[in-house]
Design a protein around this motif. Structure first.
Motif, short mmCIF file in Angstrom:
data_model
loop_
_atom_site.label_atom_id
_atom_site.label_comp_id
_atom_site.label_asym_id
_atom_site.label_seq_id
_atom_site.Cartn_x
_atom_site.Cartn_y
_atom_site.Cartn_z
N TYR A 169 0.84 -1.21 0.00
CA TYR A 169 0.00 0.00 0.00
C TYR A 169 0.87 1.26 0.00
O TYR A 169 0.64 2.20 -0.78
CB TYR A 169 -0.92 -0.02 1.22
CG TYR A 169 -1.77 1.22 1.36
CD1 TYR A 169 -2.95 1.38 0.65
CD2 TYR A 169 -1.38 2.24 2.25
CE1 TYR A 169 -3.73 2.51 0.79
CE2 TYR A 169 -2.15 3.38 2.40
CZ TYR A 169 -3.32 3.51 1.67
OH TYR A 169 -4.09 4.65 1.81
N ASN A 170 1.88 1.30 0.86
CA ASN A 170 2.77 2.46 0.93
C ASN A 170 3.56 2.64 -0.37
O ASN A 170 3.85 3.77 -0.78
CB ASN A 170 3.71 2.33 2.13
CG ASN A 170 2.98 2.38 3.45
OD1 ASN A 170 1.94 3.03 3.56
ND2 ASN A 170 3.51 1.71 4.47
N GLU A 171 3.91 1.53 -1.00
CA GLU A 171 4.63 1.61 -2.28
C GLU A 171 3.75 2.26 -3.35
O GLU A 171 4.21 3.11 -4.13
CB GLU A 171 5.06 0.22 -2.71
CG GLU A 171 5.88 0.20 -3.99
CD GLU A 171 6.27 -1.21 -4.41
OE1 GLU A 171 6.78 -1.37 -5.53
OE2 GLU A 171 6.07 -2.13 -3.60
N TRP A 172 2.49 1.87 -3.40
CA TRP A 172 1.56 2.47 -4.38
C TRP A 172 1.34 3.95 -4.08
O TRP A 172 1.25 4.77 -5.00
CB TRP A 172 0.24 1.71 -4.34
CG TRP A 172 0.00 0.82 -5.52
CD1 TRP A 172 -0.95 0.96 -6.48
CD2 TRP A 172 0.72 -0.34 -5.87
NE1 TRP A 172 -0.88 -0.04 -7.40
CE2 TRP A 172 0.16 -0.88 -7.06
CE3 TRP A 172 1.81 -1.02 -5.32
CZ2 TRP A 172 0.62 -2.01 -7.69
CZ3 TRP A 172 2.27 -2.14 -5.94
CH2 TRP A 172 1.69 -2.64 -7.11
N VAL A 173 1.23 4.30 -2.78
CA VAL A 173 1.04 5.71 -2.42
C VAL A 173 2.27 6.53 -2.78
O VAL A 173 2.17 7.66 -3.30
CB VAL A 173 0.73 5.83 -0.91
CG1 VAL A 173 0.73 7.30 -0.47
CG2 VAL A 173 -0.63 5.21 -0.60
N ALA A 174 3.47 5.99 -2.51
CA ALA A 174 4.71 6.73 -2.82
C ALA A 174 4.85 6.97 -4.32
O ALA A 174 5.39 8.00 -4.75
CB ALA A 174 5.91 5.96 -2.29
N LYS A 175 4.37 6.04 -5.14
CA LYS A 175 4.46 6.18 -6.60
C LYS A 175 3.26 6.93 -7.18
O LYS A 175 3.12 7.01 -8.41
CB LYS A 175 4.57 4.80 -7.24
CG LYS A 175 5.86 4.07 -6.91
CD LYS A 175 5.89 2.70 -7.58
CE LYS A 175 7.19 1.95 -7.27
NZ LYS A 175 7.23 0.61 -7.91
#
Length: 397
Positions: A294-300
């Motif tokens: 989830y955090n990876e998708w938000v960061a990108k």
């Protein structure tokens, strides 16, 4: 088995799973009450065998020495008792050594002179004057019924009842047996006079003490698990999601206990307590993978719609099936040898390992299926709120 029996005897005095101690003053009443309770307990389902001690089951020869008569012959009480001791019990004379063996040589009357009351009355008692008096002239001999041994606790005589159970756990059986005895007392099938008490003993005492400890240990364990998870996640929602692994695991734990034919016991509850911490650990691992995705998708900047959220969860859950399966396989592989073990302590260890194996299987499956759905519902609501706030900012412009 000999070690276990010895430990049980030293701990409670009862060498069977369940025991009943009847306390009172009169031994004859104790034997009667124990016999009546034995009849009632025999009808309780799950009773394998029941035996009430016959307190008054011994037959003895009683010598009542007439003090006036022995005084007439110049005898003391000890003189007559010494004759009885030597004639019946025997007097050690010497010890013969035969190589490495030693044998005691005792002197006493032959069996023909001591096998019945009439023969005992003819035992000769020498007097100081040289006369020899038959024992029947100076003493009365009777056969009496008396206790073989008197058990007591707290200086109160006891009669014990030994009970073996089969196909039922001790706690449930004792509840049924207590109910049956109480009904029998109410119906006067068991007459319990004033001053007589009934105590339940055996492994039941261990269970009661363990129950009191577990009532404290289990809540403390759960609180510590919750505290550790919260300190790790800093989120009440994440903590609640992780704790869902506990009921998931209990499904498999109780099913495997049922299939193995085990009853609930202290060992089983210890296994369940260990399972709670183990499931919380696997739940944290699963939630960690979902959070990282989830955090990876938000960061990108790819988290814009529910479909993006679904893709992130798919990446975090499905792509991480192998680590989850490896974790569960290692845990199960480490516990399986206990199931096929034999020897001292194997029965206890099997009951500890069984709920852990069953719980790990169901918790792993449920975490892979249910966790992503719960995570999606939670994050989608937050995503909807973010979209609504963004729309509210655009409208005034």
């Amino acid at each position: 088995m000999p070690i276990k029996t010895r430990i049980d005897m030293l701990a409670t005095g009862i060498k069977t799973p369940v025991g009943i101690k009847v306390a009172g003053a009169d031994l004859a009443q104790l034997e009667r009450i124990a016999g009546e309770i034995e009849t009632v307990i025999r009808q309780v389902p799950g009773t394998s065998s029941v035996f009430a001690e016959r307190v008054m089951g011994g037959n003895y020869i009683e010598f009542n020495i007439n003090r006036d008569e022995i005084a007439r012959y110049g005898l003391a009480l000890g003189d007559v008792q010494e004759v009885l001791e030597v004639a019946l019990g025997g007097m050690p004379l010497t010890t013969t050594v035969e190589g490495l063996e030693r044998y005691s040589i005792n002197l006493r009357y032959d069996r023909d002179f001591r096998e019945n009351l009439e023969a005992l009355k003819q035992i000769i008692v020498p007097t100081p004057s040289g006369a020899q008096i038959p024992l029947g002239e100076i003493a009365t001999l009777n056969l009496v019924r008396a206790p073989m041994g008197v058990k007591s606790e707290g200086a109160i005589p006891n009669a014990w009842i030994y009970i073996d159970v089969k196909g039922i756990d001790v706690g449930t059986y004792v509840q049924m047996a207590q109910r049956a005895v109480s009904e029998a007392v109410a119906k006067k099938q068991v007459v319990l006079p004033s001053g007589y008490n009934v105590f339940w003993s055996g492994q039941y005492e261990y269970m009661q003490r363990a129950k009191q400890r577990l009532a404290i240990v289990i809540p403390i364990t759960l609180l510590l698990i919750i505290l550790i998870i919260y300190l790790n996640t800093r989120s009440l929602v994440k903590t609640a999601i992780v704790l869902l692994a506990v009921p998931f695991s209990l499904v498999g734990a109780f099913w495997l206990i049922y299939l193995a034919g085990y009853n609930l016991s202290v060992a089983v509850w210890i296994g369940i307590i260990a399972l709670a911490g183990l499931d919380a650990e696997t739940g944290v691992v699963m939630l960690l993978y979902l959070d990282l995705a989830y955090n990876e998708w938000v960061a990108k900047d790819r988290m814009r719609s529910s479909s993006d959220l679904r893709d992130a969860i798919y990446h975090g859950a499905v792509k991480r099936v192998r680590p989850k399966a490896m974790t569960a396989a290692v845990i199960i592989g480490g516990l399986l040898p206990i199931i096929w073990s034999h020897g001292a302590g194997a029965d206890v260890m099997k009951r500890i390992a069984t709920p852990m194996i069953g719980g790990v299987v169901t918790s792993t499956l449920m975490e892979l299926v249910v966790y992503p759905a719960i995570f999606f519902v939670w994050r989608s609501r937050k995503l909807e709120r973010q979209q609504l706030s963004a729309t509210a900012e655009v409208v005034p412009a």
